[in-house]
Design a protein around this motif. Structure first.
Motif, PDB file in Angstrom:
ATOM      1  N   ARG A 138      75.328  13.210   8.889  1.00  0.00           N
ATOM      2  CA  ARG A 138      76.062  12.647   7.746  1.00  0.00           C
ATOM      3  C   ARG A 138      77.206  11.827   8.310  1.00  0.00           C
ATOM      4  O   ARG A 138      77.993  12.334   9.120  1.00  0.00           O
ATOM      5  CB  ARG A 138      76.622  13.759   6.847  1.00  0.00           C
ATOM      6  CG  ARG A 138      75.534  14.590   6.198  1.00  0.00           C
ATOM      7  CD  ARG A 138      76.114  15.646   5.274  1.00  0.00           C
ATOM      8  NE  ARG A 138      75.051  16.510   4.769  1.00  0.00           N
ATOM      9  CZ  ARG A 138      75.259  17.561   3.993  1.00  0.00           C
ATOM     10  NH1 ARG A 138      76.482  17.894   3.618  1.00  0.00           N
ATOM     11  NH2 ARG A 138      74.239  18.286   3.581  1.00  0.00           N
ATOM     12  N   GLU A 140      80.183  11.223   7.836  1.00  0.00           N
ATOM     13  CA  GLU A 140      81.344  11.728   7.099  1.00  0.00           C
ATOM     14  C   GLU A 140      82.498  10.732   7.187  1.00  0.00           C
ATOM     15  O   GLU A 140      82.753  10.160   8.240  1.00  0.00           O
ATOM     16  CB  GLU A 140      81.804  13.066   7.700  1.00  0.00           C
ATOM     17  CG  GLU A 140      80.777  14.173   7.648  1.00  0.00           C
ATOM     18  CD  GLU A 140      80.829  14.954   6.344  1.00  0.00           C
ATOM     19  OE1 GLU A 140      81.706  14.657   5.515  1.00  0.00           O
ATOM     20  OE2 GLU A 140      79.974  15.845   6.167  1.00  0.00           O
ATOM     21  N   ARG A 149      83.736  19.873  11.088  1.00  0.00           N
ATOM     22  CA  ARG A 149      83.132  18.840  10.242  1.00  0.00           C
ATOM     23  C   ARG A 149      82.644  17.730  11.155  1.00  0.00           C
ATOM     24  O   ARG A 149      83.412  16.841  11.519  1.00  0.00           O
ATOM     25  CB  ARG A 149      84.116  18.303   9.204  1.00  0.00           C
ATOM     26  CG  ARG A 149      83.507  17.179   8.339  1.00  0.00           C
ATOM     27  CD  ARG A 149      84.394  16.735   7.220  1.00  0.00           C
ATOM     28  NE  ARG A 149      84.642  17.807   6.289  1.00  0.00           N
ATOM     29  CZ  ARG A 149      83.758  18.234   5.366  1.00  0.00           C
ATOM     30  NH1 ARG A 149      82.590  17.647   5.248  1.00  0.00           N
ATOM     31  NH2 ARG A 149      84.050  19.214   4.575  1.00  0.00           N
ATOM     32  N   GLY A 150      81.391  17.824  11.546  1.00  0.00           N
ATOM     33  CA  GLY A 150      80.824  16.836  12.448  1.00  0.00           C
ATOM     34  C   GLY A 150      80.037  15.786  11.689  1.00  0.00           C
ATOM     35  O   GLY A 150      79.812  15.907  10.483  1.00  0.00           O
ATOM     36  N   PHE A 153      75.430  17.866  13.004  1.00  0.00           N
ATOM     37  CA  PHE A 153      75.708  19.301  12.995  1.00  0.00           C
ATOM     38  C   PHE A 153      74.414  20.071  12.753  1.00  0.00           C
ATOM     39  O   PHE A 153      73.396  19.491  12.360  1.00  0.00           O
ATOM     40  CB  PHE A 153      76.763  19.651  11.932  1.00  0.00           C
ATOM     41  CG  PHE A 153      76.387  19.274  10.520  1.00  0.00           C
ATOM     42  CD1 PHE A 153      76.604  17.993  10.040  1.00  0.00           C
ATOM     43  CD2 PHE A 153      75.825  20.216   9.661  1.00  0.00           C
ATOM     44  CE1 PHE A 153      76.264  17.640   8.736  1.00  0.00           C
ATOM     45  CE2 PHE A 153      75.477  19.874   8.347  1.00  0.00           C
ATOM     46  CZ  PHE A 153      75.708  18.587   7.888  1.00  0.00           C
ATOM     47  N   GLU A 422      83.882  26.175   3.928  1.00  0.00           N
ATOM     48  CA  GLU A 422      82.562  26.407   3.329  1.00  0.00           C
ATOM     49  C   GLU A 422      81.547  26.698   4.427  1.00  0.00           C
ATOM     50  O   GLU A 422      81.249  25.853   5.262  1.00  0.00           O
ATOM     51  CB  GLU A 422      82.120  25.188   2.510  1.00  0.00           C
ATOM     52  CG  GLU A 422      80.774  25.440   1.836  1.00  0.00           C
ATOM     53  CD  GLU A 422      80.210  24.221   1.114  1.00  0.00           C
ATOM     54  OE1 GLU A 422      80.981  23.434   0.538  1.00  0.00           O
ATOM     55  OE2 GLU A 422      78.981  24.080   1.144  1.00  0.00           O
ATOM     56  N   MET A 423      81.003  27.926   4.402  1.00  0.00           N
ATOM     57  CA  MET A 423      80.041  28.341   5.421  1.00  0.00           C
ATOM     58  C   MET A 423      78.608  28.312   4.919  1.00  0.00           C
ATOM     59  O   MET A 423      77.665  28.173   5.677  1.00  0.00           O
ATOM     60  CB  MET A 423      80.341  29.783   5.875  1.00  0.00           C
ATOM     61  CG  MET A 423      81.675  29.958   6.555  1.00  0.00           C
ATOM     62  SD  MET A 423      81.926  28.750   7.832  1.00  0.00           S
ATOM     63  CE  MET A 423      80.405  28.963   8.743  1.00  0.00           C
ATOM     64  N   HIS A 425      76.007  27.719   1.144  1.00  0.00           N
ATOM     65  CA  HIS A 425      75.937  27.253  -0.233  1.00  0.00           C
ATOM     66  C   HIS A 425      74.557  27.595  -0.758  1.00  0.00           C
ATOM     67  O   HIS A 425      73.560  27.264  -0.124  1.00  0.00           O
ATOM     68  CB  HIS A 425      76.165  25.735  -0.242  1.00  0.00           C
ATOM     69  CG  HIS A 425      76.546  25.217  -1.580  1.00  0.00           C
ATOM     70  ND1 HIS A 425      77.087  23.976  -1.771  1.00  0.00           N
ATOM     71  CD2 HIS A 425      76.462  25.793  -2.802  1.00  0.00           C
ATOM     72  CE1 HIS A 425      77.335  23.798  -3.066  1.00  0.00           C
ATOM     73  NE2 HIS A 425      76.957  24.878  -3.705  1.00  0.00           N
ATOM     74  N   GLY A 459      76.004  26.612   7.491  1.00  0.00           N
ATOM     75  CA  GLY A 459      76.545  25.757   8.541  1.00  0.00           C
ATOM     76  C   GLY A 459      76.519  26.501   9.867  1.00  0.00           C
ATOM     77  O   GLY A 459      77.434  27.255  10.180  1.00  0.00           O
ATOM     78  N   ARG A 462      78.959  24.873  12.403  1.00  0.00           N
ATOM     79  CA  ARG A 462      80.296  25.103  11.834  1.00  0.00           C
ATOM     80  C   ARG A 462      80.719  26.555  12.010  1.00  0.00           C
ATOM     81  O   ARG A 462      81.904  26.850  12.214  1.00  0.00           O
ATOM     82  CB  ARG A 462      80.294  24.724  10.349  1.00  0.00           C
ATOM     83  CG  ARG A 462      81.587  25.010   9.648  1.00  0.00           C
ATOM     84  CD  ARG A 462      81.576  24.551   8.204  1.00  0.00           C
ATOM     85  NE  ARG A 462      81.744  23.113   8.079  1.00  0.00           N
ATOM     86  CZ  ARG A 462      81.860  22.471   6.915  1.00  0.00           C
ATOM     87  NH1 ARG A 462      81.802  23.153   5.786  1.00  0.00           N
ATOM     88  NH2 ARG A 462      82.015  21.167   6.869  1.00  0.00           N
TER      89      ARG A 462
HETATM   90  P1  ATP Z   1      81.296  20.035   2.541  1.00  0.00           P
HETATM   91  O1  ATP Z   1      81.723  20.255   1.113  1.00  0.00           O
HETATM   92  O2  ATP Z   1      82.051  20.885   3.544  1.00  0.00           O
HETATM   93  O3  ATP Z   1      81.199  18.597   2.928  1.00  0.00           O
HETATM   94  P2  ATP Z   1      78.628  20.196   1.622  1.00  0.00           P
HETATM   95  O4  ATP Z   1      78.844  20.911   0.348  1.00  0.00           O
HETATM   96  O5  ATP Z   1      78.413  18.749   1.637  1.00  0.00           O
HETATM   97  O6  ATP Z   1      79.822  20.571   2.620  1.00  0.00           O
HETATM   98  P3  ATP Z   1      76.019  21.338   1.922  1.00  0.00           P
HETATM   99  O7  ATP Z   1      75.236  20.142   1.620  1.00  0.00           O
HETATM  100  O8  ATP Z   1      76.163  22.415   0.906  1.00  0.00           O
HETATM  101  O9  ATP Z   1      77.468  20.899   2.433  1.00  0.00           O
HETATM  102  O10 ATP Z   1      75.502  21.902   3.318  1.00  0.00           O
HETATM  103  C1  ATP Z   1      75.276  23.291   3.596  1.00  0.00           C
HETATM  104  C2  ATP Z   1      76.215  23.783   4.680  1.00  0.00           C
HETATM  105  O11 ATP Z   1      76.224  22.934   5.830  1.00  0.00           O
HETATM  106  C3  ATP Z   1      77.658  23.805   4.242  1.00  0.00           C
HETATM  107  O12 ATP Z   1      77.919  24.982   3.502  1.00  0.00           O
HETATM  108  C4  ATP Z   1      78.393  23.770   5.556  1.00  0.00           C
HETATM  109  O13 ATP Z   1      78.518  25.080   6.104  1.00  0.00           O
HETATM  110  C5  ATP Z   1      77.494  22.954   6.448  1.00  0.00           C
HETATM  111  N1  ATP Z   1      78.008  21.577   6.603  1.00  0.00           N
HETATM  112  C6  ATP Z   1      78.014  20.599   5.683  1.00  0.00           C
HETATM  113  N2  ATP Z   1      78.546  19.480   6.162  1.00  0.00           N
HETATM  114  C7  ATP Z   1      78.905  19.740   7.452  1.00  0.00           C
HETATM  115  C8  ATP Z   1      79.503  18.972   8.498  1.00  0.00           C
HETATM  116  N3  ATP Z   1      79.827  17.719   8.314  1.00  0.00           N
HETATM  117  N4  ATP Z   1      79.710  19.563   9.698  1.00  0.00           N
HETATM  118  C9  ATP Z   1      79.364  20.854   9.896  1.00  0.00           C
HETATM  119  N5  ATP Z   1      78.792  21.625   8.950  1.00  0.00           N
HETATM  120  C10 ATP Z   1      78.554  21.088   7.745  1.00  0.00           C
END
Ligand code: ATP
Ligand code: MG
Length: 577
Positions: A138, A140, A149-150, A153, A422-423, A425, A459, A462
């Motif tokens: 992503r 980001e 937040r990579g 990942f 957020e770990m 979802h 994650g 993460r």
């Molecule tokens: P965030 O709100 O932190 O951007 P997200 O809601 O977009 O996360 P999900 O699509 O729900 O993330 O992805 C599932 C899991 O992947 C997240 O709960 C998180 O632990 C992990 N994750 C999401 N984005 C990243 C990232 N950029 N780097 C590391 N881990 C991530």
């Protein structure tokens, strides 16, 4: 360690803002390759695989089956669900040599849906739970805090497939239980909170947040057990107020009052109330933002909210997704000459609708509520402007900040705020993806029905950082046993050949007993430096082979508590096992 590919660093990396980033780089777990993109070194790779092992065991335990998809994916399925566009700038898009469009997968709903469609056709094939542990991409906007937040990942993503809602609920509950086990084994202090479903659509959704000061998510909790991500909190709506007898609105001169604070001061001086002083909560402020849609088009949005509250960027972002929020700039004001900056009122926005701008208000702006607000004339405000009687809006929006002490929406008491990472979802996606990609099966009566799906993420990379956020001190990392790269860190503290020989033999014995050992056998490194490195690296049990060897003992130290104990050589394996 004399052979280990590792260089510990004395200094913090310049770009590290949080302890986990600092420590994981200094202790030689990861190295930055590009912004938000990291390489895993031997120690880090072992920890990452330990996290994967826990996740795998718990997913296998609920009967989910592991598969593995490519990271590079074709455009078409994402086009069919709209996400090729909706993902906006977050998506890494690329072209092959023939000009074909591809993307680096940010999440894999589309691919799983298509794979199941490819192979399954009957209700008898369901329920089905599939998962993978895979690298996601992503782009980001703000990669942050190292691997926390990579832009690349590792995620565990799983997907459930059922014929009916009851099946989906059961799959969701299974995942929920598996996640409780995973995050408990990871040693995280976590909460399960209500979440918004956002762009994914669907209904029920919860997040698992590791409680951490440095977390990017804010969540709320009430004494009665309500817990939600701040984005998902709904405002308790006051009752409408009868306004037949309300005084007429009157515009007043309020020169030099472009801010709420200056306005309130002026009101109390020039128009004092009999019953009490004016406060910011009596004012209605109208905030303008520009929304940028994924297709690049832009549209203005006006938000009316009580003047004692700011717009919460994340709550607003969650409400307008997939559009992105941008500032309303001077040039935008120039395009709407009716908007008098600092004195914008709901009349120009909501009643005469002279601007054509969409106007949404906070749920507290109920019918009959009376406000001091802009008169759409420089240096003037209206008093007693009454909602519904004097102005209307195009709808409601949950964009105002949530504050400690606000009531929980379920009546379970005042909210307190805290931060988390957020770990995980879990989502009841429903039929959105199955519909878009036409995943149907025959039901018991031979009728085609659309499959209902759940989507669940952890994650994984993460987690490595989140655990460190939870478990470190000023000296370094303190790994929980299940994650530590080794079970024991054995330090040779002394130049004697006898010490070295005894330590090497101990290492062998431990190894034979299935206890993994990191042996610090570096010949020209002082014991002081070795101890420092051991504390930085964070293996939970440190064994020191030093002068005590002559008396047949080693020192066993608990990294977390600092407790030390002499243990006879002959008892060590049993003691540690
Ligand atoms: P965030 O709100 O932190 O951007 P997200 O809601 O977009 O996360 P999900 O699509 O729900 O993330 O992805 C599932 C899991 O992947 C997240 O709960 C998180 O632990 C992990 N994750 C999401 N984005 C990243 C990232 N950029 N780097 C590391 N881990 C991530
Ligand atoms: Mg999420």
């Amino acid at each position: 360690m004399s052979r280990l590919f590792l260089r510990t660093l004395r200094d913090d990396p310049a770009d590290a803002e949080v302890p986990s980033h600092r420590l994981l780089v200094r202790a030689g777990y990861v190295r930055r390759a590009a912004p938000g993109i990291y390489s895993w070194l031997p120690l880090g790779w072992r920890v990452l695989r330990n996290v994967e092992k826990i996740v795998r065991e718990e997913m296998d335990a609920i009967g989910a089956q592991e598969v593995h998809f490519p990271a590079i994916l074709p455009r078409e399925p994402y086009e069919a669900t709209g996400r090729w566009t909706e993902y906006g700038d977050n998506l890494f898009r690329l072209k092959d040599r023939k000009g074909g469009d591809y993307l680096l997968g940010p999440t894999h709903e589309e691919m799983f849906t298509l794979l199941v469609k490819d192979l399954y056709a009957s209700y008898k094939d369901l329920p089905l739970n599939l998962y993978q542990i895979q690298t996601k991409y992503r782009d980001e906007q703000r990669p942050r805090a190292g691997i926390l937040r990579g832009r690349e990942f590792v995620m565990k993503d799983s997907y459930s497939f059922d014929v009916d809602d009851a099946g989906l609920e059961a799959a969701y509950e299974l995942h929920r239980q598996a996640y409780i086990k995973i995050f408990t084994r990871l040693g995280l202090d976590y909460v399960i909170v209500k979440a918004t479903s956002g762009a994914m659509g669907g209904s029920a959704s919860e997040e698992f947040l590791a409680i951490a000061e440095n977390g990017e998510d804010t969540f709320v909790r009430s004494p009665g057990g309500y817990a939600a991500n701040v984005e998902a909190v709904s405002t308790v709506v006051p009752e409408a107020i009868p306004y037949e007898d309300a005084p007429a609105a009157h515009a007043e001169q309020t020169p030099d009052t472009p801010t709420i604070a200056t306005l309130v001061d002026h009101l109390n001086e020039a128009f004092p109330r009999d019953d009490r002083a004016w406060t910011a909560a009596d004012t209605l402020k109208n905030v303008l933002v520009m929304l940028r849609n994924p297709d690049g088009t832009r549209e203005p949005l006006a938000i009316g909210l009580p003047g004692d509250r700011d717009v919460d960027e994340k709550r607003l972002a969650a409400q307008v997704e997939p559009a992105e929020v941008e500032p309303f700039e001077a040039k935008d004001f120039a395009a709407y000459p009716d908007l008098k900056k600092g004195y914008i009122g709901p009349r120009v926005l909501g009643l005469e609708n002279a601007t054509g701008i969409r106007y949404l208000t906070d749920p507290r702006v109920v019918a009959g509520s009376r406000w001091v607000t802009g008169a759409d004339v420089d240096g003037s405000h209206v008093i007693d402007l009454t909602a519904e009687r004097d102005f209307v809006c195009d709808g409601r929006i949950e964009a105002a900040e949530v504050r400690a002490g606000d009531p929980a929406p379920d009546g379970s008491g005042p909210l307190e705020l805290a931060r988390g990472i957020e770990m995980g979802h879990i989502f009841q996606l429903g039929r959105k993806y199955a519909e878009a990609l036409d995943l149907k099966v025959l039901d018991e009566n031979g009728k085609l029905v659309t499959v209902t799906m759940g989507s669940y993420g952890v994650g994984v990379s993460r987690a490595v950082a989140a655990v460190v956020e939870n478990a470190h001190d000023e000296l370094g990392i303190i790994w929980p046993k299940e994650l530590s790269p080794f079970d024991v860190h054995l330090v040779i503290a002394g130049k004697d050949d006898a010490i070295k020989a005894a330590a090497e033999q101990l290492a062998q014995e431990l190894d034979d007993a299935g206890i993994s050992v990191l042996l610090d056998d570096r010949p020209k490194v002082s014991p002081g430096v070795k101890f420092k490195d051991a504390e930085l690296i964070g293996v939970p049990t440190i064994v020191v082979a030093g002068r005590g060897i002559a008396d047949g003992v080693v020192e066993v130290k608990n990294r977390a508590t600092g407790d030390k104990q002499d243990v006879p050589l002959a008892d060590l394996v049993e003691h540690l096992a």
